[in-house]
Design a protein around this motif. Structure first.
Motif, PDB file in Angstrom:
ATOM      1  N   LEU B 339       0.946  -1.151   0.068  1.00 21.77           N
ATOM      2  CA  LEU B 339       0.199   0.000  -0.060  1.00 21.77           C
ATOM      3  C   LEU B 339       0.896   1.271  -0.073  1.00 21.77           C
ATOM      4  O   LEU B 339       0.532   2.082  -0.651  1.00 21.77           O
ATOM      5  N   LEU B 342       2.349   1.776  -3.376  1.00 28.56           N
ATOM      6  CA  LEU B 342       1.438   2.193  -4.372  1.00 28.56           C
ATOM      7  C   LEU B 342       1.027   3.657  -4.289  1.00 28.56           C
ATOM      8  O   LEU B 342       1.028   4.247  -5.235  1.00 28.56           O
ATOM      9  N   ASN B 343       0.893   4.015  -2.991  1.00 27.45           N
ATOM     10  CA  ASN B 343       0.454   5.314  -2.695  1.00 27.45           C
ATOM     11  C   ASN B 343       1.700   6.258  -3.141  1.00 27.45           C
ATOM     12  O   ASN B 343       1.263   7.462  -3.821  1.00 27.45           O
ATOM     13  N   ASP B 346       2.170   5.965  -7.047  1.00 23.08           N
ATOM     14  CA  ASP B 346       0.814   6.191  -7.876  1.00 23.08           C
ATOM     15  C   ASP B 346       0.980   5.122  -8.923  1.00 23.08           C
ATOM     16  O   ASP B 346       0.570   5.138 -10.008  1.00 23.08           O
ATOM     17  N   LEU B 347       1.120   3.893  -8.489  1.00 21.18           N
ATOM     18  CA  LEU B 347       0.831   2.652  -9.495  1.00 21.18           C
ATOM     19  C   LEU B 347      -0.467   2.161  -9.642  1.00 21.18           C
ATOM     20  O   LEU B 347      -1.301   2.586  -8.633  1.00 21.18           O
ATOM     21  N   GLU B 349      -3.371  -0.156  -9.064  1.00 24.04           N
ATOM     22  CA  GLU B 349      -3.995  -1.069  -8.136  1.00 24.04           C
ATOM     23  C   GLU B 349      -3.897  -2.695  -8.628  1.00 24.04           C
ATOM     24  O   GLU B 349      -4.008  -2.958  -9.902  1.00 24.04           O
TER      25      GLU B 349
END
Lengths: 184, 616
Positions: B339, B342-343, B346-347, B349
């Motif tokens: 998480l 990803l945050n 900005d990849l 989901e």
């Protein structure tokens, strides 16, 4: 579901709805909400413009307050929750846990305590009654003996009962001697 | 020839009078309804919390599957002989510990008194565990479980400080159950909730021992069998949990190099010794209610085998639970890292999964070095071995680790209730043995038994223990609990059992004991038992004793683990001087009974001889 242009349209609609409810103005349109920097992560910036005031942006605090007021409507529109739809700078107040008026554990404790105490009282009284019955029985037997109605087992001409209870007694010397067996 | 015959007649008459007196005692002595009750009572007493929370820890620390080798060897060399010895003594002498040792030799009445004192200490602090089990049991009837989530702080913006630093289960244990103070010195007030639970625990124990063997005999059917039902349910549930296999593999891969570590063998010997509950006088008390013809050899073997089998069985369950918890934590850790990445980058989901995490991390480090560097301190290295390695024992395992695993299962309330009912059964079963060890000598004593009925004696003992046990419900109570748990019984028991073995073999005489067993049960003890009793077991106990003494002396100041609320973890602190004094007093008060008892008997005999000589 995949994030596409239609979802973005829905988002703009929800923000406009939130602004309308918050400020009770009916002038905010979907076209007033602008999204930018949409990434694959599905994260983006958005601003709300005010068409009546010559396309200036509405201050962030108002937008924040509007969204905070309608947070759960926005969440349910997207079938998401506070954890999965995150507005940076808008921290969600966590829902307090449900607390009943009397703590549950006290109720269970009370039930178990009553059962145990009932059991103890029952056993104690049963014991007392049993002892009373035994005392009564032994006094009855003594009365019957004196009347000579109980069959006595005889040994050496002396009744066994009297041997045990009254006249005879166990040779205390032998029992009290500490060294029961002569040491080798 | 005539004189010899006359003497023989006299001796036979004497023997008849002895047996008549014994029958007189037998008339009044309560008996078990059937031998099964006796076996169940011994199993219920021996199978206690130590099987659930100490053996898995030892297994993990000392070589996994390889630990079973020293464990079984010690069982055969030390456990079975000593258990047989105590059961035989109790069955032969048909008295509680004080009376039994007085019969063996009047100088040994101190041994019986030391057993009673040690049992008294044990019952003081052991029932507090049952109180905690009741507390958790009563709190299991809520949805969600109270230890599943952290409580909120006062302005409802986020979780409590202390709970954030540690986990919710630890917070529930240290803050909401114990309300523990930062150190031993800060005693704090008595926690009324814990005091209530302690009172309830003592009432339950009183209910079970109220009528002596009558009531105890019925209760042990439950306390012996119910834990097995729950363990089987947990075994089935545990083995089907996700990640349980990891725990089992980790536990059972033998690490043979641990066999060369002397601590392994010492821990195995210690565990067998304390797990069977030797030296407290409980086994003597239980056996004294037996028929003299009872085959205690077979029962000793059965009980010790079942005890060890239960330990192994419980550790299988514990390790599947460990595996589940470790896997769950590992996967949560991985998810948190995913998480975060990803945050930050900005990849999309779903682009980062557990499988490609390491490759993606390298890729990200190569493509965005600066941002990755800033993120690096937050990226924890998740490791399954590290999670599995957290070996815990004692109350930590039972209450923290298990409740953490339970909260992640479906229908967690049911499993929670089952688990804490099992803990209660195990604890109450052991308490029955402890209180029997205290009450049997008291009820055997003619003076007390004529003035007070059985119920009143039990009530007084329970009441005194309950009042003293309130110490353990204070804020610093858990520290005092640890003191009692670690020091009150260990050294004294070793000494008591050593004196017992030497007394039976050398003072009473091994041949005499053998003949007694032959007349009583109809079979002579094997050469194996005799060798063990005379040589192996005393040697083993002496070496354990020496090891413990040197360990205590070498470690210097004794330390304890205190809970630091600001950091959210345990810190090591030194015991204050008065705590050390209490420890010394605990050990001394039980061990000194043995020489003092011998001394008092010597003085009394000398006074009697003087009195007799002056009278004559």
């Amino acid at each position: 579901y995949a994030w596409d242009v239609n979802e973005e349209y829905l988002f703009k609609a929800m923000v406009a709805f939130a602004m309308r409810r918050y400020s009770s103005k009916t002038t905010t349109q979907i076209s007033n909400v602008l999204l930018c920097n949409v990434t694959d992560r599905v994260s983006f910036w958005f601003v709300v413009t005010d068409s009546s005031k010559n396309m200036t942006t509405v201050p962030g605090s108002q937008v924040e307050a509007a969204i905070r007021m309608n947070r759960n409507r926005i969440n349910s529109a997207f079938l998401l929750s506070d954890k999965t739809l995150q507005f940076l700078k808008i921290s969600s107040t966590l829902s307090p846990p449900v607390e009943p008026s009397t703590p549950v554990w006290l109720i269970v404790f009370g039930v178990v305590l009553c059962l145990i105490v009932a059991g103890i009282v029952f056993l104690v009284f049963a014991g007392i009654q049993q002892r009373k019955k035994k005392n009564k029985e032994s006094t009855e037997r003594e009365n019957l003996e004196e009347k000579g109605e109980v069959t006595k087992t005889i040994e050496n001409g002396i009744p066994c009962e009297t041997l045990d209870l009254k006249a005879g007694h166990i040779n205390g010397v032998f029992a009290a001697d500490d060294e029961r067996f002569t040491s080798l | 020839a005539g004189l010899a015959e006359h003497l023989q007649e006299r001796r036979q008459d004497g023997a008849a009078e002895v047996s008549a007196r014994e029958q007189d005692m037998e008339k009044s002595r309560p008996l078990w309804d059937n031998p099964l009750q006796f076996v169940f009572a011994c199993i219920s007493y021996a199978v206690g919390l130590g099987n659930v929370w100490r053996f898995p820890y030892l297994c993990q620390m000392y070589g996994g599957g390889g630990f079973l080798i020293p464990y079984i060897i010690m069982l055969i060399v030390e456990g079975m002989p000593l258990l047989y010895l105590e059961l035989a003594v109790g069955q032969r002498m048909r008295q509680g510990s004080i009376g039994a040792w007085k019969i063996i030799s009047p100088y040994l009445c101190g041994v019986g008194i030391a057993s009673v004192v040690v049992s008294f200490f044990l019952s003081m602090y052991y029932n507090v565990i049952n109180a905690w089990a009741f507390w958790y049991l009563f709190h299991s009837f809520q949805n969600p479980l109270p230890w599943a989530a952290c409580p909120l702080n006062s302005n409802r913006t986020e979780y409590e400080e202390e709970c954030k630093k540690t986990s919710s289960t630890q917070y529930f244990w240290y803050r909401q159950t114990l309300n523990i103070s930062p150190s031993l010195e800060a005693s704090g007030a008595v926690q009324w909730e814990q005091a209530l639970c302690l009172t309830l625990a003592w009432l339950v124990v009183y209910l079970c021992i109220l009528r002596g063997t009558e009531s105890t005999g019925k209760v042990v059917y439950f306390t012996a069998s119910l834990p097995y039902c729950v363990l089987i349910i947990y075994l089935i549930r545990g083995l089907t949990l996700h990640g349980a296999v990891n725990g089992l593999i980790y536990m059972f891969t033998p690490k043979m190099e641990q066999l060369s570590n002397p601590k392994t063998w010492i821990s195995a010997a210690t565990q067998i010794f304390f797990s069977l509950g030797l030296g407290f006088g409980s086994l003597i008390a239980f056996a004294s209610y037996n028929e003299p013809s009872n085959n205690c050899e077979r029962h000793a073997i059965i009980v010790s085998l079942i005890n060890s089998a239960t330990s192994i069985f419980a550790s299988i369950v514990t390790f599947s639970i460990y595996g589940f918890k470790a896997t769950f934590n590992y996967e949560s850790c991985i998810n948190k890292v995913i998480l975060l990445l990803l945050n930050a980058f900005d990849l999309e989901e779903g682009s980062l999964t557990a499988d490609n995490l390491s490759e993606m991390k390298d890729y990200l480090m190569a493509t965005h070095p600066q941002e990755y560097a800033t993120l690096l301190p937050q990226l924890k290295n998740c490791s399954l071995e590290a999670e599995l390695d957290t070996a815990v024992q004692g109350t930590g395992l039972a209450f923290i680790v298990y409740s953490e695993a339970i909260k992640n299962m479906e229908v967690s309330q049911l499993y929670s209730v089952l688990y804490f009912v099992m803990l209660l059964m195990l604890g109450i079963g052991s308490m029955l043995g402890n209180t029997a060890a205290i009450l049997t000598p008291l009820t055997d004593n003619k003076v007390i038994a004529t003035h007070l009925p059985k119920e009143a004696i039990s009530g007084i003992v329970c009441f005194i223990n309950c009042i003293i046990g309130l110490i353990f419900t204070m804020e610093a109570g858990n520290y005092w609990f640890d003191i009692f748990n670690d020091y009150a019984v260990t050294l004294s028991l070793l000494l008591i059992v050593l004196v017992e073995t030497i007394a039976v073999c050398y003072i009473y005489g091994l041949r005499r004991f053998e003949k007694d067993l032959h007349t009583m049960t109809g079979r002579k003890p094997n050469w194996y038992w005799k060798v063990m009793w005379a040589f192996a077991s005393p040697l083993l106990i002496i070496s354990l004793f020496i090891f413990y003494l040197t360990d205590y002396i070498l470690t210097g100041t004794l330390q304890y683990q205190a809970w630091d609320a600001t950091q959210g973890q345990l810190v090591t602190k030194d015991y204050p001087s008065y705590a050390l004094a209490v420890i010394g007093l605990l050990v001394a008060s039980s061990t000194m009974c043995i020489p003092l008892g011998a001394l008092l008997t010597l003085i009394r005999k000398r006074l009697k001889r003087e009195r007799v000589s002056t009278v004559a």
